[in-house]
Design an enzyme around this catalytic site. Structure first.
Site, PDB file in Angstrom:
ATOM      1  N   ASP A  30       5.796  -7.303   1.883  1.00  0.00           N
ATOM      2  CA  ASP A  30       5.086  -6.529   2.777  1.00  0.00           C
ATOM      3  C   ASP A  30       4.798  -7.596   3.937  1.00  0.00           C
ATOM      4  O   ASP A  30       4.451  -8.728   3.708  1.00  0.00           O
ATOM      5  CB  ASP A  30       3.871  -5.744   2.315  1.00  0.00           C
ATOM      6  CG  ASP A  30       3.480  -4.692   3.343  1.00  0.00           C
ATOM      7  OD1 ASP A  30       3.264  -4.639   4.226  1.00  0.00           O
ATOM      8  OD2 ASP A  30       3.664  -3.451   2.566  1.00  0.00           O
ATOM      9  N   ASN A  71      11.769   0.458   1.224  1.00  0.00           N
ATOM     10  CA  ASN A  71      10.648   1.436   1.384  1.00  0.00           C
ATOM     11  C   ASN A  71       9.726   1.126   2.830  1.00  0.00           C
ATOM     12  O   ASN A  71       9.266   2.119   3.290  1.00  0.00           O
ATOM     13  CB  ASN A  71       9.705   1.463   0.200  1.00  0.00           C
ATOM     14  CG  ASN A  71       8.250   2.083   0.542  1.00  0.00           C
ATOM     15  OD1 ASN A  71       8.122   3.003   0.507  1.00  0.00           O
ATOM     16  ND2 ASN A  71       7.358   1.265   0.797  1.00  0.00           N
ATOM     17  N   TYR A 119      11.935   8.006  14.929  1.00  0.00           N
ATOM     18  CA  TYR A 119      11.931   8.007  13.610  1.00  0.00           C
ATOM     19  C   TYR A 119      12.958   8.732  13.038  1.00  0.00           C
ATOM     20  O   TYR A 119      13.668   8.431  12.073  1.00  0.00           O
ATOM     21  CB  TYR A 119      10.380   8.570  13.326  1.00  0.00           C
ATOM     22  CG  TYR A 119      10.235   8.512  11.855  1.00  0.00           C
ATOM     23  CD1 TYR A 119       9.698   7.342  11.301  1.00  0.00           C
ATOM     24  CD2 TYR A 119      10.362   9.825  10.811  1.00  0.00           C
ATOM     25  CE1 TYR A 119       9.454   7.483   9.879  1.00  0.00           C
ATOM     26  CE2 TYR A 119       9.894   9.733   9.541  1.00  0.00           C
ATOM     27  CZ  TYR A 119       9.523   8.318   8.877  1.00  0.00           C
ATOM     28  OH  TYR A 119       8.860   8.544   7.860  1.00  0.00           O
ATOM     29  N   ARG A 121       0.957  -1.209  -0.032  1.00  0.00           N
ATOM     30  CA  ARG A 121       0.155   0.161   0.042  1.00  0.00           C
ATOM     31  C   ARG A 121       1.131   1.261   0.125  1.00  0.00           C
ATOM     32  O   ARG A 121       2.235   1.037  -0.095  1.00  0.00           O
ATOM     33  CB  ARG A 121      -0.908   0.148   1.144  1.00  0.00           C
ATOM     34  CG  ARG A 121      -0.131   0.186   2.626  1.00  0.00           C
ATOM     35  CD  ARG A 121      -1.142   0.289   3.722  1.00  0.00           C
ATOM     36  NE  ARG A 121      -0.103   0.933   4.776  1.00  0.00           N
ATOM     37  CZ  ARG A 121      -0.340   0.941   5.937  1.00  0.00           C
ATOM     38  NH1 ARG A 121      -1.735   0.350   6.457  1.00  0.00           N
ATOM     39  NH2 ARG A 121       0.185   1.558   7.121  1.00  0.00           N
ATOM     40  N   THR A 168      -0.489   9.193   2.354  1.00  0.00           N
ATOM     41  CA  THR A 168      -0.619   7.927   2.425  1.00  0.00           C
ATOM     42  C   THR A 168      -1.194   7.547   3.795  1.00  0.00           C
ATOM     43  O   THR A 168      -1.321   8.293   4.856  1.00  0.00           O
ATOM     44  CB  THR A 168       0.877   7.219   2.208  1.00  0.00           C
ATOM     45  OG1 THR A 168       1.444   7.375   3.615  1.00  0.00           O
ATOM     46  CG2 THR A 168       1.558   7.519   1.279  1.00  0.00           C
ATOM     47  N   MET A 172       3.005   4.483  -0.548  1.00  0.00           N
ATOM     48  CA  MET A 172       4.025   4.811  -1.690  1.00  0.00           C
ATOM     49  C   MET A 172       4.904   3.734  -2.345  1.00  0.00           C
ATOM     50  O   MET A 172       4.817   3.459  -3.579  1.00  0.00           O
ATOM     51  CB  MET A 172       5.203   5.819  -1.064  1.00  0.00           C
ATOM     52  CG  MET A 172       4.754   7.081  -1.101  1.00  0.00           C
ATOM     53  SD  MET A 172       6.217   8.122  -0.505  1.00  0.00           S
ATOM     54  CE  MET A 172       6.083   8.129   1.102  1.00  0.00           C
ATOM     55  N   VAL A 195      10.200  -7.204   7.011  1.00  0.00           N
ATOM     56  CA  VAL A 195      11.737  -6.870   6.685  1.00  0.00           C
ATOM     57  C   VAL A 195      12.723  -6.936   7.832  1.00  0.00           C
ATOM     58  O   VAL A 195      14.105  -6.897   7.604  1.00  0.00           O
ATOM     59  CB  VAL A 195      11.863  -5.236   6.185  1.00  0.00           C
ATOM     60  CG1 VAL A 195      11.302  -5.163   4.905  1.00  0.00           C
ATOM     61  CG2 VAL A 195      11.219  -4.407   7.001  1.00  0.00           C
TER      62      VAL A 195
HETATM   63  N1  LIG Z   1       3.973   9.448   4.148  1.00  0.00           N
HETATM   64  C1  LIG Z   1       4.740  10.090   4.409  1.00  0.00           C
HETATM   65  O1  LIG Z   1       4.529  11.613   4.397  1.00  0.00           O
HETATM   66  C2  LIG Z   1       6.342   9.871   4.360  1.00  0.00           C
HETATM   67  C3  LIG Z   1       7.373  11.058   4.443  1.00  0.00           C
HETATM   68  C4  LIG Z   1       8.697  10.682   4.695  1.00  0.00           C
HETATM   69  C5  LIG Z   1       9.200   9.235   4.499  1.00  0.00           C
HETATM   70  N2  LIG Z   1       8.090   8.224   4.654  1.00  0.00           N
HETATM   71  C6  LIG Z   1       8.558   6.948   4.375  1.00  0.00           C
HETATM   72  O2  LIG Z   1       8.221   6.194   3.228  1.00  0.00           O
HETATM   73  C7  LIG Z   1       8.029   5.006   3.230  1.00  0.00           C
HETATM   74  C8  LIG Z   1       6.519   4.554   2.788  1.00  0.00           C
HETATM   75  O3  LIG Z   1       5.685   5.150   3.640  1.00  0.00           O
HETATM   76  P1  LIG Z   1       4.282   5.351   3.234  1.00  0.00           P
HETATM   77  O4  LIG Z   1       3.770   6.759   3.541  1.00  0.00           O
HETATM   78  O5  LIG Z   1       3.906   4.787   1.973  1.00  0.00           O
HETATM   79  O6  LIG Z   1       3.475   4.545   4.439  1.00  0.00           O
HETATM   80  P2  LIG Z   1       2.454   3.269   4.793  1.00  0.00           P
HETATM   81  O7  LIG Z   1       2.219   2.827   6.105  1.00  0.00           O
HETATM   82  O8  LIG Z   1       1.285   3.460   3.742  1.00  0.00           O
HETATM   83  O9  LIG Z   1       3.341   2.071   3.919  1.00  0.00           O
HETATM   84  C9  LIG Z   1       4.296   1.301   4.670  1.00  0.00           C
HETATM   85  C10 LIG Z   1       4.216   0.052   4.151  1.00  0.00           C
HETATM   86  O10 LIG Z   1       5.377  -0.715   4.964  1.00  0.00           O
HETATM   87  C11 LIG Z   1       4.714  -1.922   5.480  1.00  0.00           C
HETATM   88  N3  LIG Z   1       5.703  -2.545   6.623  1.00  0.00           N
HETATM   89  C12 LIG Z   1       5.634  -1.811   7.964  1.00  0.00           C
HETATM   90  N4  LIG Z   1       6.284  -2.584   8.852  1.00  0.00           N
HETATM   91  C13 LIG Z   1       6.811  -3.636   8.104  1.00  0.00           C
HETATM   92  C14 LIG Z   1       7.789  -4.640   8.035  1.00  0.00           C
HETATM   93  N5  LIG Z   1       8.168  -4.971   9.422  1.00  0.00           N
HETATM   94  N6  LIG Z   1       8.055  -5.562   7.324  1.00  0.00           N
HETATM   95  C15 LIG Z   1       7.495  -5.305   5.867  1.00  0.00           C
HETATM   96  N7  LIG Z   1       6.628  -4.476   5.733  1.00  0.00           N
HETATM   97  C16 LIG Z   1       6.422  -3.347   6.630  1.00  0.00           C
HETATM   98  C17 LIG Z   1       3.376  -1.474   5.911  1.00  0.00           C
HETATM   99  O11 LIG Z   1       2.668  -2.959   5.967  1.00  0.00           O
HETATM  100  C18 LIG Z   1       2.945  -0.780   4.731  1.00  0.00           C
HETATM  101  O12 LIG Z   1       2.571  -1.264   3.330  1.00  0.00           O
HETATM  102  C19 LIG Z   1       8.115   4.630   4.867  1.00  0.00           C
HETATM  103  O13 LIG Z   1       9.665   4.237   4.917  1.00  0.00           O
HETATM  104  C20 LIG Z   1       8.124   5.923   5.461  1.00  0.00           C
HETATM  105  O14 LIG Z   1       8.777   6.077   6.661  1.00  0.00           O
HETATM  106  C21 LIG Z   1       6.640   8.531   4.431  1.00  0.00           C
END
Ligand SMILES: NC(=O)c1ccc[n+]([C@@H]2O[C@H](COP(=O)([O-])OP(=O)(O)OC[C@H]3O[C@@H](n4cnc5c(N)ncnc54)[C@H](O)[C@@H]3O)[C@@H](O)[C@H]2O)c1
Length: 243
Positions: A37, A87, A152, A16, A187, A18, A61
């Protein structure tokens, strides 16, 4: 010509958010993608939607042995891995004084240790592929500090440093490693943040981004178009960290 034609990619946390947007675009651009995932239903549904050039594997992961299985499955299904997008991530916000040690360690494990495990597992496959590109997803929180984000921030600053160390080590083998630093992206992770929040409004572009705006950058770094970039930080934050 498709920008990732014939490349094999692994995208963690791809069920899901990004990661899913990256997976969709990568397949459109000619890649074969292994999506991993912990969310099985959404991951399987996405792979089914994307067809024969996508495969979903349930993998946490933080599970080192599982990483070897992911690489073996990717090689068996599609061939040696050219691209790794680290990711998957979690966020735990709140006052430092209220943060438990267990929660702190969990964030470090999922966001930081996983990047080490992923690079360690995939680089031998990239050697077999003759080179590769690793895209480590850090954050704005890996560039600047803000309240309530100590775990974080620690994890995302670490990803930035690990990226540079790995780039220095593996550049001579044609394996590039870069970090991506998104600002606020719409997201499930930031689902509660309204567009008119003062934090959002304070950035030059004054809005939350669509995941596809990060995917455009990740695609560039995954592709050969970024062939002279390694060990660098790529910021996609609407100017937030510039002011
Ligand atoms: N959304 C934002 O504003 C933002 C900003 C900066 C960085 N990020 C980073 O971008 C990346 C993607 O985040 P997102 O916003 O799409 O969030 P999201 O929560 O929609 O997606 C994160 C995904 O990681 C998976 N995940 C979590 N723990 C896991 C594990 N132990 N093993 C495997 N998968 C696991 C979740 O199930 C989820 O599908 C992350 O690293 C996040 O820290 C997000």
């Amino acid at each position: 010509m498709a920008r990732l034609n014939g490349k094999v990619a692994v995208i963690t946390g791809g069920a899901r958010g990004m990661g899913a947007t990256h997976a969709r675009r990568f397949v459109e651009e000619g890649a074969s993608v292994v999506i991993t995932d912990v969310i099985k239903d959404e991951g399987s549904a996405l792979a089914a939607e994307l067809g024969e050039h996508a495969r979903f594997l349930a993998h946490d992961v933080t599970d080192a042995a599982g990483w070897d299985e992911v690489v073996a499955a990717a090689e068996d299904t599609f061939g040696p891995v050219d691209v790794l997008v680290n990711n998957a991530g979690i966020q735990k916000t709140g006052p430092l004084l209220d943060l438990s040690e267990a929660d702190y360690r969990k964030v470090i494990d999922v966001n930081q240790v996983s990047v080490f495990l992923g690079m360690r597992a995939v680089i031998p496959s990239m050697r077999r592929a003759g080179g590769g590109s690793i895209v480590n997803i850090s954050s704005l929180a890996g560039l600047i500090g803000s309240p309530m984000t100590v775990a974080y921030a620690a994890s995302k600053f670490a990803v930035r440093g690990m990226t540079k160390a790995a780039a220095a080590e593996f550049g001579p083998e044609g394996i590039r490693v870069n970090s991506v630093h998104p600002g606020f992206i719409r997201t499930p992770m930031v689902v509660d943040l309204p567009d008119d929040h003062p934090v959002i409004q304070s950035a030059p572009l004054g809005r939350i981004a669509d995941p596809s705006e990060v995917t455009a950058l990740v695609l560039y770094l995954a592709s050969d178009e970024s062939s002279f970039s390694t060990g660098s930080e790529f910021v996609v934050d609407g100017g937030y960290s510039a002011v």
